[in-house]
Design a protein around this motif. Structure first.
Motif, PDB file in Angstrom:
ATOM      1  N   SER A 598       0.812  -1.217   0.000  1.00 51.13           N
ATOM      2  CA  SER A 598       0.000   0.000   0.000  1.00 51.13           C
ATOM      3  C   SER A 598       0.843   1.264   0.000  1.00 51.13           C
ATOM      4  N   LEU A 599       2.142   1.147   0.338  1.00 53.60           N
ATOM      5  CA  LEU A 599       3.009   2.326   0.422  1.00 53.60           C
ATOM      6  C   LEU A 599       4.209   2.198  -0.505  1.00 53.60           C
ATOM      7  N   ARG A 600       4.149   1.344  -1.465  1.00 50.38           N
ATOM      8  CA  ARG A 600       5.290   1.088  -2.326  1.00 50.38           C
ATOM      9  C   ARG A 600       5.580   2.308  -3.208  1.00 50.38           C
ATOM     10  N   GLY A 601       6.844   2.633  -3.296  1.00 50.06           N
ATOM     11  CA  GLY A 601       7.254   3.709  -4.190  1.00 50.06           C
ATOM     12  C   GLY A 601       7.215   5.095  -3.588  1.00 50.06           C
ATOM     13  N   SER A 602       6.984   5.211  -2.283  1.00 53.36           N
ATOM     14  CA  SER A 602       6.910   6.529  -1.663  1.00 53.36           C
ATOM     15  C   SER A 602       8.259   6.891  -1.056  1.00 53.36           C
ATOM     16  N   ASP A 603       9.097   7.617  -1.808  1.00 58.31           N
ATOM     17  CA  ASP A 603      10.403   8.023  -1.307  1.00 58.31           C
ATOM     18  C   ASP A 603      10.279   9.039  -0.174  1.00 58.31           C
ATOM     19  N   ALA A 604       9.266   9.915  -0.278  1.00 59.65           N
ATOM     20  CA  ALA A 604       9.099  10.938   0.758  1.00 59.65           C
ATOM     21  C   ALA A 604       8.784  10.303   2.104  1.00 59.65           C
ATOM     22  N   LEU A 605       7.907   9.315   2.112  1.00 58.32           N
ATOM     23  CA  LEU A 605       7.556   8.631   3.354  1.00 58.32           C
ATOM     24  C   LEU A 605       8.751   7.860   3.893  1.00 58.32           C
ATOM     25  N   CYS A 606       9.443   7.172   3.022  1.00 54.72           N
ATOM     26  CA  CYS A 606      10.609   6.409   3.454  1.00 54.72           C
ATOM     27  C   CYS A 606      11.672   7.339   4.029  1.00 54.72           C
ATOM     28  N   GLY A 607      11.894   8.473   3.371  1.00 51.61           N
ATOM     29  CA  GLY A 607      12.865   9.437   3.873  1.00 51.61           C
ATOM     30  C   GLY A 607      12.475  10.006   5.220  1.00 51.61           C
ATOM     31  N   ALA A 608      11.168  10.194   5.437  1.00 47.95           N
ATOM     32  CA  ALA A 608      10.705  10.732   6.722  1.00 47.95           C
ATOM     33  C   ALA A 608      11.007   9.770   7.861  1.00 47.95           C
ATOM     34  N   PHE A 609      10.790   8.483   7.649  1.00 47.70           N
ATOM     35  CA  PHE A 609      11.059   7.511   8.717  1.00 47.70           C
ATOM     36  C   PHE A 609      12.554   7.229   8.852  1.00 47.70           C
TER      37      PHE A 609
END
Length: 1298
Positions: A598-609
């Motif tokens: 459901s969250l695949r491909g979200s660099d912004a979210l990954c960078g935030a965590f």
């Protein structure tokens, strides 16, 4: 003196009228009569056309006609009496004398009286004509438009405080006229009469009205007129003018009356709150009047904070109390909800700006909080109830149709006049969130909680409130469409985030509100659900999770929040209790692996965590918790994959979109930045080096450093700490040099030191520097010291690098490397070098200061001496600095350079602790002998710099250790013997430390090592197979080792432990050790200088043991051989673990030893917990504890502790365990804490941190007054608390990545 005729009066009247027209704008802008008078009195100063006005010209001519002859007569009389003083220096005195006498003359008095009488007649005539003209205009107006008889003024803006109310002509009324107006405004009078009175009152200056005797009657009548539609507009206009021009003691009466009137109006009207599809129309007469009144009050609320501190507190308290009374108004009509003043105030000031301003200053905040606590707590209850109701209603929203976000506040929306029920409720909700958010950031505001609300059995605590806010953020009814809603300042998520950000920024507030288990559980509930494969109730998971990560990162940025995330096992994940940190890092790894569909491909979210994890792993304690997850490997793999993609992207052509390429580059930089932050700790730097991305990370850091970009949004300081950590290691300094950092530092230093700012236009001459290092160069000096902090970094930058020693240097030639800098600033051994410097003395002093700091590290000194023959060069310069160059022996000139050279020569020639040598000062003294210390001009050291040694051979009969060793010759259980020995050692060290000297400690150390090395459980490394009978003829010691042997023998002779002929035995011992350790090293392919030729420094531990054994080569060799199998040797014997086969290949080739990535790492970790003030001072100065500890431990505290304390250090680490090395460093820094705090109190903090707590201060100053026995109990306490952690990790040094 001629009298003024009737014609003169007519002319004066015309000229005065013309003058008043010319300056009418200035007079109209005056808020009061007094101000208008001041404008007229100072008109000559403020009006450039003053002397061009015909009225002024007329007055000047009149004065000349009246007083001309009198002035000429006075001039003749005065000059006749004073003669030559009539000109020149006495000219001003003459003018003053003539002016004074003329002013006292009868002609002047007659002129003034005549002019005054004439002007009175002229002004009265003008006033009468003005009143007649006004009456005539009114009659004509009534005749032409009778329908407008009740409305005399129309305004372009229908607001009570519009500009038109501030820019009308004034009519100055007499006291009797104001009393008549007060009577006409009585409610019993006809409306027309009251209207005329109001019109006249609005034209009068407010200051005159408010100060008249009839003001109390006027105020009462004006308030009564507010309820009448035809009169309220003019009353508000008068109030608005009064607010802007009157003192607080008067305006508070108007404000409180206005508040009471609004409250009574609400009570009378009993307005119903809209329900269903009904709405509130603000253009309706009733609502419109109330809005105008509340708007006027709100404007006053926001402005009054700028001046109410100048008035008694009771005035402010009346204003605040009347406001709270109005906002607390609630008309009970059963189940039917009513429209209340707070709803209209929320429409006008939706973000509660008035409350923010009231809470900003302590003066008003105290009164606000006191009134809320004692009398008006229902106001807080209502705001809280609104937030609770909104949170509950959000749970029922199922789409955009449920969005209560008012259209009025959308960007670009047109003016609104109708508001629905949900829009009014949302405005009140926004207002309530802002009020509560401001309230709870203060201690007394938080004391209002817990609060009991309706429909809730239990009171709502601060933690409950934060949870409510977070739930609102989760269920906000406007899901993000490309993150657009989060840019709307009135969206629920933005409002909540603003409050949470404010809470995070305040330590106490964050501890009470955010650092709580329920808050963490609420924040991580969606994360746990996603990790468990469940669906979340979030309307926009990606956007909301980014907000969650933002809050978590800010929580992790504080010590209390970090401890909560790392150690509080409050979360249940996969049927086990765990801490938030473990959940966060697992979620981050899943995001990096793209394994969450459901969250695949979200660099912004990954960078935030990743940023949340970064806030944890850039601390020692955080890295300790997260290390097992190998996050550095996952980040490295993601970075390598991204880099391969970016390198494979073809060059964009014209018309081709580059958005995807830009996103890839941003993501690559995010990963590099995250990897770079591992370098914030010693162990993290080792992990970063293992990823192979060190050079790229340093290049990225350098690019940001040159642009002066912030490290991160949560980091208060720059890259100083990170650069210092890197510079302490060989791979780090090489990466810094490759990135261009060293070269930029050289250029910057040279520009400050030699070039200065001479090319800038000089407004005033530059002051001549009086400090040895000018403040403009201090930053560069400290950066250089940090860069050369470690002998490993010095070897990488200087090893086998000759000096240029050119025959000619151009003035524009700038050093670009450390050898070049030494050649130009330190090794100034020729006239060519002297003449190449613009500021020779200042620059050479800078170089000598840098040399002094470098020589504090014995290995660095040995390298400089072996390569550049520093001592001979200094002695040559010293001998050349004489008053008579022709004489064979001349007196040395005492100047800054000779004093600095003398200091350096003594420092490098005398070895010893704080009570074993004397270092000459650098400052001159007052009196006949400014420098009483003898100059060091030959190889023979002046004896005054050496302190008489103590008796190190006092084997006292009272020593229990000696008796114990003598009685334990028979074999016992090793564990029992060691336990008893440790207890007796600690007892002797605490009670009779003076008995633990000389042969007693040597026997103790020898026996302890023998028993430990013969115990299978204590042997950490495999037993050495070296027998010591190898042929040593081919073993060649380096120049550094040979110089080190000379230093050790010299120190041993001073301590009376060695004889002069001990050099041969120590040389033989060093050859045995070199041969033995060479069999324990890997064959390295590393390009590092320190990895290509074995251990480059001197073996200070071996030299210390040789002195321990009083020069006995066999005993020293046997002890070192036995010690090599113990874990302790890995930490107290750096040469033992250099490129050792006992470590994995990549760790052995890293160029970093366990003293750095284990001991120094835990020193920083324990220092933060045990001595936080010192840790904070290090952090702010950009200087690291690990840097200093590595320096101390590499040379076994030589030159920093006395010999006895060094012996205690070695024995303690062998007997008590290697973790005592960590505890000792913490104890030493704790010992230095009083000096640090004293400097903080006596100096400015910035100067203290940049000078007193600089690397130079730590390097050059010995650790005075430190006694091992005084801190043993403290170290034993650290052992009880931290041994399980520290010693366990030390036992895993053979695989430090796990």
């Amino acid at each position: 003196m001629s009298q003024l005729s009737a014609e003169d009066e007519e002319e004066l009247q015309s000229l005065l009228k013309e003058l008043l027209k010319s300056i009418s704008d200035k007079i109209s802008a005056a808020p009061s009569t007094e101000c208008a008078e001041e404008i007229l009195l100072h008109l000559e100063e403020t009006d450039k056309n003053f002397h061009n006005y015909e009225f002024v010209k007329y007055l000047r001519q009149y004065v000349e006609r009246s007083l001309g002859s009198a002035v000429e007569e006075e001039l003749k009389n005065t000059t006749r009496g004073e003669g030559q003083h009539a000109v020149g220096s006495g000219h001003d005195t003459l003018i003053h004398a003539v002016t004074r006498r003329t002013g006292d003359s009868a002609e002047y008095q007659q002129m003034i009286q005549t002019l005054k009488n004439t002007m009175i007649v002229v002004v009265e005539s003008l006033i009468n004509k003005f009143e007649e003209d006004q009456l005539r205009k009114e009659e004509m107006h009534r005749e032409t438009d009778p329908s407008q008889s009740n409305i005399q003024y129309q305004y372009t803006d229908n607001c009570s405080d519009s500009d038109s109310s501030f820019h009308q002509s004034y009519v100055f009324l007499r006291r009797e006229q104001l009393q008549v107006l007060a009577e006409k405004l009585d409610s019993s009078k006809p409306k027309e009469v009251r209207f005329e009175a109001l019109r006249a009152l609005c034209c009068a200056p407010p200051s005159d009205v408010l100060s008249c005797e009839s003001w109390s009657v006027l105020r009462r009548n004006l308030c009564a007129a507010l309820v009448e539609p035809d009169l309220s507009e003019h009353v508000l206009q008068f109030f608005a003018k009064s607010f802007s021009s009157s003192p607080l003691n008067v305006t508070r009466e108007i404000y409180t009356s206005l508040a009471k009137n609004v409250e009574s109006t609400f009570l009378t009207l009993k307005l119903s709150f809209p329900s269903g599809s009904a709405a509130v129309d603000i253009n309706s007469p009733q609502i419109s009047r109330l809005l105008k009144q509340i708007r006027l009050m709100n404007d006053f609320q926001k402005e009054v904070t700028t001046f109410w501190i100048r008035h008694p507190e009771k005035y402010m308290e009346e204003i605040i109390e009347s406001t709270f009374s109005l906002l607390s108004f609630h008309h009970d009509r059963g189940s039917e909800k009513t429209l209340e003043p707070v709803h209209l105030l929320a429409l006008l000031d939706i973000k509660a700006t008035w409350f923010n301003k009231w809470m900003h200053g302590y003066y008003s905040r105290t009164v606000v909080l006191k009134l809320l606590e004692r009398k008006y707590k229902p106001l807080v209850v209502a705001a809280l109830q609104q937030c609770v109701s909104y949170s509950e209603s959000c749970e029922c929203f199922t789409g955009e149709t449920a969005d209560p976000h008012p259209e009025k506040h959308k960007p670009g929306a047109s003016q609104r006049s109708v508001y629905s029920r949900k829009e009014l409720e949302y405005s009140f909700f926004v207002h309530s969130v802002c009020v509560l958010g401001k309230l709870i950031i203060y201690t007394h505001g938080r004391k209002l909680f817990p609060i009991k609300t309706r429909k809730h059995k239990d009171p709502i605590t601060l933690t409950n409130l934060v949870v409510i806010f977070i739930n609102i953020m989760y269920r906000h009814p406007r899901p993000a469409h490309g993150d657009t809603s989060h840019t709307d300042p009135l969206s629920p998520s933005c409002l909540v985030m603003e409050v949470l950000w404010m809470l995070c920024e305040r330590t106490e507030c964050a501890a009470e509100c955010l650092h709580q288990t329920p808050v963490t559980e609420t924040l991580l509930a969606p994360v746990i659900a996603l990790l468990s494969g469940q669906q979340t109730k979030l309307k926009c998971p990606e956007a909301t999770l980014i907000l969650i990560a933002d809050i978590l990162a800010r929580i992790a940025n504080t010590d209390g929040g970090l401890a909560l995330l790392l150690y509080e096992s409050s979360l249940v994940f996969r049927n086990e209790r765990t801490s938030a940190a473990h959940v966060i890092v697992q979620f981050t790894l899943r995001l990096l692996d793209r394994s969450l569909p459901s969250l695949r491909g979200s660099d912004a979210l990954c960078g935030a965590f990743i940023f949340v994890c970064r806030q944890m792993y850039n601390t020692c304690e955080g890295l300790q918790v997260l290390r097992s997850y190998d996050l550095h490997k996952a980040l490295s793999a993601a970075w390598k994959q991204t880099r391969s993609l970016s390198e494979g992207v073809p060059t964009p052509v014209s018309g081709m979109s580059t958005q995807e390429t830009q996103s890839t580059l941003i993501w690559e930089e995010t990963l590099l930045d995250s990897l770079l932050n591992f370098a914030a700790t010693p162990k993290g730097l080792l992990l970063l080096q293992q990823t192979g991305a060190l050079n790229e990370c340093i290049s990225y850091m350098f690019s940001r450093f040159t642009q002066k970009l912030q490290v991160s949004r949560c980091e208060k300081f720059g890259y100083g700490v990170m650069v210092t950590q890197l510079a302490a290691t060989a791979p780090g300094i090489v990466a810094l040099q490759r990135s261009g950092f060293v070269q930029v530092l050289m250029v910057e230093l040279w520009s400050f030191l030699e070039c200065g700012c001479d090319d800038v236009r000089v407004v005033r001459p530059r002051s001549t520097p009086i400090d040895p290092i000018d403040m403009s160069c201090l930053k560069s000096f400290l950066s250089l010291v940090n860069l050369l902090s470690s002998s490993q970094s010095v070897w990488e930058l200087l090893g086998r690098q000759p000096l240029a020693n050119k025959s000619e240097y151009t003035l524009r030639e700038t050093p670009s490397s450390i050898p070049d800098l030494i050649d130009r600033l330190i090794a100034v051994n020729s006239d060519v070098k002297i003449h190449s410097l613009f500021h020779y003395e200042q620059s050479h002093t800078f170089g000598l200061r840098l040399l002094s700091v470098l020589c504090c590290c014995l290995d660095s000194f040995l390298l400089l001496e072996s390569q550049y023959n520093i001592c001979s060069m200094l002695l040559q310069n010293q001998r050349g600095n004489v008053s008579d160059q022709d004489a064979s022996e001349g007196a040395i000139i005492i100047d800054g350079l000779s004093v600095e050279r003398n200091h350096v020569l003594v420092r490098v020639s005398v070895v010893g602790g704080p009570s074993e040598r004397r270092l000459p000062p650098r400052a001159l003294e007052e009196g006949e002998h400014p420098y009483p210390w003898p100059m060091f001009v030959s190889q023979h050291l002046p004896l005054c710099y050496v302190v008489s040694p103590q008796d190190f051979h006092d084997d006292s009969q009272d020593c229990e250790i000696g008796a114990f060793l003598a009685s334990s010759s028979e074999p016992n259980s090793e564990d029992n013997w060691l336990e008893v020995c440790r207890k007796k050692f600690c007892k002797a060290l605490l009670s009779k430390p003076n008995t633990l000297t000389g042969g007693v400690l040597a026997d103790l150390l020898e026996e302890a090592v023998s028993r430990l090395s013969s115990s299978a459980s204590e042997c950490f490394f495999s037993a050495a197979r070296y027998k010591g009978d190898e042929n040593l003829e081919n073993v060649v010691l380096s120049p550094v080792e040979l110089l080190g042997i000379d230093v050790c023998v010299r120190y041993g002779c001073y301590l009376e432990l060695l004889k002069v002929d001990a050099t041969k035995d120590l040389t033989l011992l060093m050859k045995h050790i070199k041969t033995f350790l060479s069999t324990q090293r890997i064959t390295s392919s590393s390009p590092l200088v320190g990895q290509q030729h074995g251990y480059l420094g001197h073996d200070w531990l071996a030299s210390t043991v040789f002195l321990f054994m009083a020069g006995n080569k066999e005993r020293s060799w046997n002890l070192l051989l036995g010690l090599s199998s113990l874990l302790t040797s890995a930490f107290i014997w750096p040469a033992r673990t250099h490129a050792s086969v006992q470590f994995p290949q990549e760790v052995a080739e890293s160029g970093m030893g366990p003293v750095y990535w284990s001991t120094a790492h835990y020193v920083e970790m324990l220092l933060k917990a045990e001595v936080p003030l010192v840790h904070s001072a290090f952090r702010m100065s950009g200087f690291t504890p690990s840097q200093m500890c590595l320096h101390w431990l590499t040379q076994c505290f030589w030159n920093y502790l006395d010999w006895t304390e060094i012996c205690h250090y070695i024995c303690t680490c062998v007997l008590m365990g290697p973790d005592y090395q960590v505890y000792l460093c913490v104890a030493v820094l704790k010992h230095l804490q009083p000096d640090i705090l004293q400097h903080t109190q006596s100096q400015e903090l910035q100067v203290f941190l940049k000078v007193s707590l600089s690397p130079a201060w730590f390097y050059e100053e010995p650790i005075s007054g430190f006694r091992f026995s005084n801190y043993l109990e403290f170290m034993m306490g650290l052992e009880r608390r931290y041994r399980d952690l520290v010693l366990t990790d030390m036992r895993h040094i053979q695989n430090p990545s796990e």
